[in-house]
Design a protein around this motif. Structure first.
Motif, PDB file in Angstrom:
ATOM      1  N   LEU A  62      -0.295   1.303   5.350  1.00 58.47           N
ATOM      2  CA  LEU A  62      -1.704   1.050   5.625  1.00 58.47           C
ATOM      3  C   LEU A  62      -1.880   0.386   6.989  1.00 58.47           C
ATOM      4  CD1 LEU A  62      -4.639   1.070   4.549  1.00 58.47           C
ATOM      5  CD2 LEU A  62      -4.180  -1.211   3.639  1.00 58.47           C
ATOM      6  N   MET A  63      -1.021  -0.586   7.295  1.00 62.02           N
ATOM      7  CA  MET A  63      -1.116  -1.267   8.586  1.00 62.02           C
ATOM      8  C   MET A  63      -0.830  -0.304   9.740  1.00 62.02           C
ATOM      9  SD  MET A  63       0.689  -4.880   7.575  1.00 62.02           S
ATOM     10  CE  MET A  63       0.692  -5.525   9.219  1.00 62.02           C
ATOM     11  N   VAL A  64       0.148   0.566   9.564  1.00 60.73           N
ATOM     12  CA  VAL A  64       0.474   1.540  10.613  1.00 60.73           C
ATOM     13  C   VAL A  64      -0.689   2.498  10.818  1.00 60.73           C
ATOM     14  CG1 VAL A  64       1.971   3.515  11.136  1.00 60.73           C
ATOM     15  CG2 VAL A  64       2.963   1.375  10.332  1.00 60.73           C
ATOM     16  N   ARG A  65      -1.282   2.954   9.728  1.00 66.08           N
ATOM     17  CA  ARG A  65      -2.426   3.864   9.842  1.00 66.08           C
ATOM     18  C   ARG A  65      -3.612   3.186  10.519  1.00 66.08           C
ATOM     19  NH1 ARG A  65      -2.827   7.095   4.098  1.00 66.08           N
ATOM     20  NH2 ARG A  65      -1.258   8.665   4.580  1.00 66.08           N
ATOM     21  N   GLN A  66      -3.859   1.928  10.154  1.00 61.64           N
ATOM     22  CA  GLN A  66      -4.969   1.205  10.775  1.00 61.64           C
ATOM     23  C   GLN A  66      -4.740   1.035  12.274  1.00 61.64           C
ATOM     24  OE1 GLN A  66      -5.173  -2.388   8.447  1.00 61.64           O
ATOM     25  NE2 GLN A  66      -6.695  -1.536   7.030  1.00 61.64           N
ATOM     26  N   ALA A  67      -3.506   0.720  12.658  1.00 62.59           N
ATOM     27  CA  ALA A  67      -3.199   0.555  14.081  1.00 62.59           C
ATOM     28  C   ALA A  67      -3.370   1.876  14.824  1.00 62.59           C
ATOM     29  CB  ALA A  67      -1.776   0.030  14.251  1.00 62.59           C
ATOM     30  N   ALA A  68      -2.918   2.966  14.218  1.00 60.01           N
ATOM     31  CA  ALA A  68      -3.066   4.280  14.859  1.00 60.01           C
ATOM     32  C   ALA A  68      -4.541   4.652  14.994  1.00 60.01           C
ATOM     33  CB  ALA A  68      -2.316   5.338  14.059  1.00 60.01           C
ATOM     34  N   LEU A  69      -5.319   4.359  13.966  1.00 62.07           N
ATOM     35  CA  LEU A  69      -6.750   4.653  14.012  1.00 62.07           C
ATOM     36  C   LEU A  69      -7.439   3.798  15.078  1.00 62.07           C
ATOM     37  CD1 LEU A  69      -8.897   6.375  12.624  1.00 62.07           C
ATOM     38  CD2 LEU A  69      -9.268   4.500  11.027  1.00 62.07           C
ATOM     39  N   HIS A  70      -7.047   2.540  15.173  1.00 65.33           N
ATOM     40  CA  HIS A  70      -7.614   1.655  16.189  1.00 65.33           C
ATOM     41  C   HIS A  70      -7.297   2.183  17.592  1.00 65.33           C
ATOM     42  CE1 HIS A  70      -9.124  -2.032  17.936  1.00 65.33           C
ATOM     43  NE2 HIS A  70      -8.002  -2.148  18.633  1.00 65.33           N
ATOM     44  N   GLN A  71      -6.060   2.613  17.804  1.00 62.45           N
ATOM     45  CA  GLN A  71      -5.685   3.172  19.105  1.00 62.45           C
ATOM     46  C   GLN A  71      -6.479   4.433  19.413  1.00 62.45           C
ATOM     47  OE1 GLN A  71      -1.467   3.795  18.996  1.00 62.45           O
ATOM     48  NE2 GLN A  71      -0.998   1.726  19.728  1.00 62.45           N
TER      49      GLN A  71
END
Length: 101
Positions: A67-76
Motif C-alpha cells: 500500500l505504501m509503495v502504491r501510494q508513493a507511486a501514485l503521488h509521484q
C-alpha cells in the motif's frame, strides 16, 4: 504349451509380481508419510499455531508495504502530471495562482 509360450507367460507373471510389489511399497510409503504428517501435527500444535500467526503477521506487513509503495507511486504520478500541466500553461502564458507568504 510350448517352451516359448511358457517363457512369455512366466515373464508376464514376473512383471505382474514386480508391479504388485511396487504398488505395495508405494502404499506402505504413502501410509507411512501420512502417519508422519499426522504425528508431527499432533506433536507440534503450538508450533503450527505460531507459524500460522507469523504468516498472518507477515501478510499484514506485506500488504501495508505494498500500500505504501502504491501510494508513493501514485503521488509521484500526480506530481509529474502537475508539473507537466504547469509547463503547458506556462507555454501558453498562463499560470496557477499561488499565494506567497
Amino acid at each position: 504349451m510350448s517352451m516359448e509360450k511358457m517363457g512369455k507367460v512366466e515373464e508376464h507373471f514376473q512383471r505382474a509380481l514386480e508391479l504388485k510389489k511396487m504398488v505395495h511399497r508405494w502404499r506402505n510409503s504413502h501410509t507411512h508419510c501420512l502417519w508422519q504428517i499426522t504425528l508431527s501435527q499432533r506433536r507440534n500444535p503450538y508450533a503450527i499455531l505460531r507459524m500460522q500467526d507469523t504468516m498472518v503477521q507477515e501478510l499484514a506487513l506485506a500488504n501495508k508495504q505494498l500500500l505504501m509503495v502504491r501510494q508513493a507511486a501514485l503521488h509521484q504520478l500526480f506530481e509529474k502530471e502537475h508539473q507537466q500541466y504547469q509547463q503547458e500553461l506556462n507555454e501558453k502564458g498562463k499560470a496557477f495562482y499561488m499565494e506567497r507568504l
